[in-house]
Design a protein around this motif. Structure first.
Motif, PDB file in Angstrom:
ATOM      1  N   ILE A  83      39.881  42.880  26.986  1.00 33.25           N
ATOM      2  CA  ILE A  83      39.495  43.089  28.388  1.00 33.25           C
ATOM      3  C   ILE A  83      39.923  41.890  29.231  1.00 33.25           C
ATOM      4  O   ILE A  83      40.442  42.047  30.341  1.00 33.25           O
ATOM      5  N   ILE A  84      39.739  40.693  28.701  1.00 32.44           N
ATOM      6  CA  ILE A  84      40.142  39.478  29.424  1.00 32.44           C
ATOM      7  C   ILE A  84      41.639  39.506  29.714  1.00 32.44           C
ATOM      8  O   ILE A  84      42.079  39.221  30.835  1.00 32.44           O
ATOM      9  N   LYS A  85      42.429  39.861  28.710  1.00 30.94           N
ATOM     10  CA  LYS A  85      43.888  39.879  28.869  1.00 30.94           C
ATOM     11  C   LYS A  85      44.345  40.966  29.839  1.00 30.94           C
ATOM     12  O   LYS A  85      45.257  40.749  30.642  1.00 30.94           O
ATOM     13  N   GLU A  86      43.697  42.131  29.770  1.00 27.38           N
ATOM     14  CA  GLU A  86      44.094  43.249  30.624  1.00 27.38           C
ATOM     15  C   GLU A  86      43.723  43.026  32.091  1.00 27.38           C
ATOM     16  O   GLU A  86      44.368  43.569  32.989  1.00 27.38           O
ATOM     17  N   HIS A  87      42.676  42.258  32.342  1.00 30.31           N
ATOM     18  CA  HIS A  87      42.179  42.060  33.707  1.00 30.31           C
ATOM     19  C   HIS A  87      42.171  40.573  34.075  1.00 30.31           C
ATOM     20  O   HIS A  87      41.290  40.102  34.797  1.00 30.31           O
ATOM     21  N   SER A  88      43.168  39.844  33.593  1.00 28.00           N
ATOM     22  CA  SER A  88      43.187  38.385  33.719  1.00 28.00           C
ATOM     23  C   SER A  88      43.147  37.887  35.163  1.00 28.00           C
ATOM     24  O   SER A  88      42.623  36.802  35.440  1.00 28.00           O
ATOM     25  N   ASP A  89      43.677  38.677  36.113  1.00 25.63           N
ATOM     26  CA  ASP A  89      43.738  38.226  37.507  1.00 25.63           C
ATOM     27  C   ASP A  89      42.362  38.091  38.151  1.00 25.63           C
ATOM     28  O   ASP A  89      42.249  37.475  39.223  1.00 25.63           O
ATOM     29  N   PHE A  90      41.337  38.665  37.524  1.00 26.59           N
ATOM     30  CA  PHE A  90      40.021  38.682  38.164  1.00 26.59           C
ATOM     31  C   PHE A  90      39.031  37.682  37.541  1.00 26.59           C
ATOM     32  O   PHE A  90      37.837  37.724  37.825  1.00 26.59           O
ATOM     33  N   PHE A  91      39.535  36.772  36.719  1.00 27.36           N
ATOM     34  CA  PHE A  91      38.665  35.762  36.114  1.00 27.36           C
ATOM     35  C   PHE A  91      38.786  34.417  36.821  1.00 27.36           C
ATOM     36  O   PHE A  91      38.673  33.360  36.204  1.00 27.36           O
ATOM     37  N   THR A  92      39.014  34.448  38.119  1.00 29.84           N
ATOM     38  CA  THR A  92      39.128  33.206  38.876  1.00 29.84           C
ATOM     39  C   THR A  92      37.772  32.528  39.051  1.00 29.84           C
ATOM     40  O   THR A  92      37.682  31.309  39.123  1.00 29.84           O
ATOM     41  N   SER A  93      36.716  33.308  39.126  1.00 27.06           N
ATOM     42  CA  SER A  93      35.355  32.763  39.177  1.00 27.06           C
ATOM     43  C   SER A  93      34.394  33.808  38.626  1.00 27.06           C
ATOM     44  O   SER A  93      34.735  34.995  38.552  1.00 27.06           O
ATOM     45  N   LYS A  94      33.205  33.394  38.240  1.00 29.23           N
ATOM     46  CA  LYS A  94      32.224  34.318  37.668  1.00 29.23           C
ATOM     47  C   LYS A  94      31.838  35.392  38.683  1.00 29.23           C
ATOM     48  O   LYS A  94      31.698  36.563  38.331  1.00 29.23           O
ATOM     49  N   SER A  95      31.649  34.987  39.926  1.00 29.80           N
ATOM     50  CA  SER A  95      31.221  35.963  40.938  1.00 29.80           C
ATOM     51  C   SER A  95      32.317  36.999  41.202  1.00 29.80           C
ATOM     52  O   SER A  95      32.027  38.186  41.378  1.00 29.80           O
ATOM     53  N   VAL A  96      33.586  36.546  41.216  1.00 36.67           N
ATOM     54  CA  VAL A  96      34.704  37.478  41.417  1.00 36.67           C
ATOM     55  C   VAL A  96      34.764  38.472  40.262  1.00 36.67           C
ATOM     56  O   VAL A  96      34.920  39.679  40.471  1.00 36.67           O
ATOM     57  N   TRP A  97      34.615  37.951  39.028  1.00 39.35           N
ATOM     58  CA  TRP A  97      34.676  38.854  37.888  1.00 39.35           C
ATOM     59  C   TRP A  97      33.515  39.842  37.887  1.00 39.35           C
ATOM     60  O   TRP A  97      33.718  41.046  37.679  1.00 39.35           O
ATOM     61  N   ASN A  98      32.310  39.379  38.129  1.00 41.01           N
ATOM     62  CA  ASN A  98      31.153  40.278  38.074  1.00 41.01           C
ATOM     63  C   ASN A  98      31.252  41.384  39.120  1.00 41.01           C
ATOM     64  O   ASN A  98      30.889  42.533  38.857  1.00 41.01           O
ATOM     65  N   GLU A  99      31.740  41.052  40.296  1.00 39.43           N
ATOM     66  CA  GLU A  99      31.906  42.070  41.339  1.00 39.43           C
ATOM     67  C   GLU A  99      32.936  43.113  40.902  1.00 39.43           C
ATOM     68  O   GLU A  99      32.718  44.315  41.046  1.00 39.43           O
ATOM     69  N   TYR A 100      34.046  42.629  40.355  1.00 40.20           N
ATOM     70  CA  TYR A 100      35.101  43.529  39.874  1.00 40.20           C
ATOM     71  C   TYR A 100      34.601  44.359  38.692  1.00 40.20           C
ATOM     72  O   TYR A 100      34.868  45.564  38.608  1.00 40.20           O
ATOM     73  N   ALA A 101      33.875  43.723  37.779  1.00 39.20           N
ATOM     74  CA  ALA A 101      33.382  44.410  36.582  1.00 39.20           C
ATOM     75  C   ALA A 101      32.429  45.542  36.946  1.00 39.20           C
ATOM     76  O   ALA A 101      32.505  46.640  36.384  1.00 39.20           O
ATOM     77  N   ARG A 102      31.534  45.315  37.878  1.00 46.54           N
ATOM     78  CA  ARG A 102      30.561  46.342  38.269  1.00 46.54           C
ATOM     79  C   ARG A 102      31.251  47.533  38.932  1.00 46.54           C
ATOM     80  O   ARG A 102      30.848  48.679  38.751  1.00 46.54           O
ATOM     81  N   LYS A 103      32.315  47.256  39.691  1.00 46.29           N
ATOM     82  CA  LYS A 103      33.040  48.338  40.363  1.00 46.29           C
ATOM     83  C   LYS A 103      33.854  49.168  39.379  1.00 46.29           C
ATOM     84  O   LYS A 103      34.157  50.331  39.650  1.00 46.29           O
ATOM     85  N   ASN A 104      34.228  48.555  38.250  1.00 48.22           N
ATOM     86  CA  ASN A 104      35.124  49.220  37.314  1.00 48.22           C
ATOM     87  C   ASN A 104      34.488  49.493  35.950  1.00 48.22           C
ATOM     88  O   ASN A 104      35.190  49.766  34.976  1.00 48.22           O
TER      89      ASN A 104
END
Length: 240
Positions: A83-104
């Motif tokens: 999952i980290i490798k497939e969505h690497s662009d969204f791990f810039t910060s925890k808040s960015v990732w969590n927002e993206y993760a909840r939407k997807n």
């Protein structure tokens, strides 16, 4: 008046209270010891409000334990790495990732933490330059040494000599080098035109301006081009 004492805290309120302490939401015993020491709601209150301890953990995005008592295997380390490798662009910060993760419908950061992934490890797998600096600390640092921000190359040379984050950190954290500088300086079109008018004698070609702007710590031609869309347009506006 008789009856059982009721817990007046709502589920949303309890989640807000406990989320900052999510790394301690492991076992009932560990949580209760931590909760008593930090004046937080006990596992009994949380279990009563959410239906059970496991349901409370799932509300926080933490895989609960199965009936057999082993960790929930919906995600394992191998799946999380993919999952980290497939969505690497969204791990810039925890808040960015969590927002993206909840939407997807992807696991939030707390799930990775549960599986022993530190944020530094996650960013390393994702290929994101890790920085211990917060966004505000990066902006404060950049503002303190803004004379070195005329180009990414100049900043990188300065950063290397002084042990500071390189330009790629600012680029990934703020969505681009130009966006980072815009947030830092907040230059409007009028600000840029004012600078150009004050240094009109050097505002001829992009090459000449870039040499001049670098020597005098001024915005480069690229910033003008991105703001106005055309170099000649800027030159014409100087005289209006």
């Amino acid at each position: 008046m008789t009856g059982k004492r009721k817990n007046s805290r709502s589920p949303d309120m309890l989640l807000r209270i406990t989320k900052p302490h999510i790394q301690h939401v492991t076992t009932v015993k560990e949580w209760d010891e931590y909760a008593r020491a930090n004046d937080l709601p006990t596992s009994r209150i949380l279990g009563h409000t959410f239906g059970s301890w496991n349901e409370f953990k799932e509300s926080l995005g933490i895989p609960a334990k199965s009936r057999e008592g082993s960790p929930n295997k919906v995600y394992d380390q191998k799946k999380l790495i993919n999952i980290i490798k497939e969505h690497s662009d969204f791990f810039t910060s925890k808040s960015v990732w969590n927002e993206y993760a909840r939407k997807n419908q992807l696991p939030v950061y707390e799930v990775f933490y549960y599986h022993k992934f530190k944020w530094k490890d996650i960013q390393e797998i994702a290929g994101v330059p890790y920085s211990a600096y917060t966004d505000e600390e990066l902006l404060q640092l950049a503002n303190e040494y803004k004379e070195y921000l005329t180009s990414r190359e100049e900043w990188d040379e300065f950063a290397k000599e002084n042990g500071y984050p390189k330009s790629v950190t600012f680029h990934r954290r703020f969505g681009g080098w130009f966006k980072f500088k815009k947030r830092l300086f907040g230059r409007t079109k009028e600000d840029l035109l004012k600078i150009a008018r004050e240094h009109e004698h050097a505002f001829t070609t992009k090459k000449e301006w870039d040499e001049y702007s670098q020597a005098h710590h001024l915005p480069k031609s690229q910033e003008y081009y991105r703001t106005f869309g055309n170099w000649n347009k800027v030159k014409s506006l100087i005289h209006t």
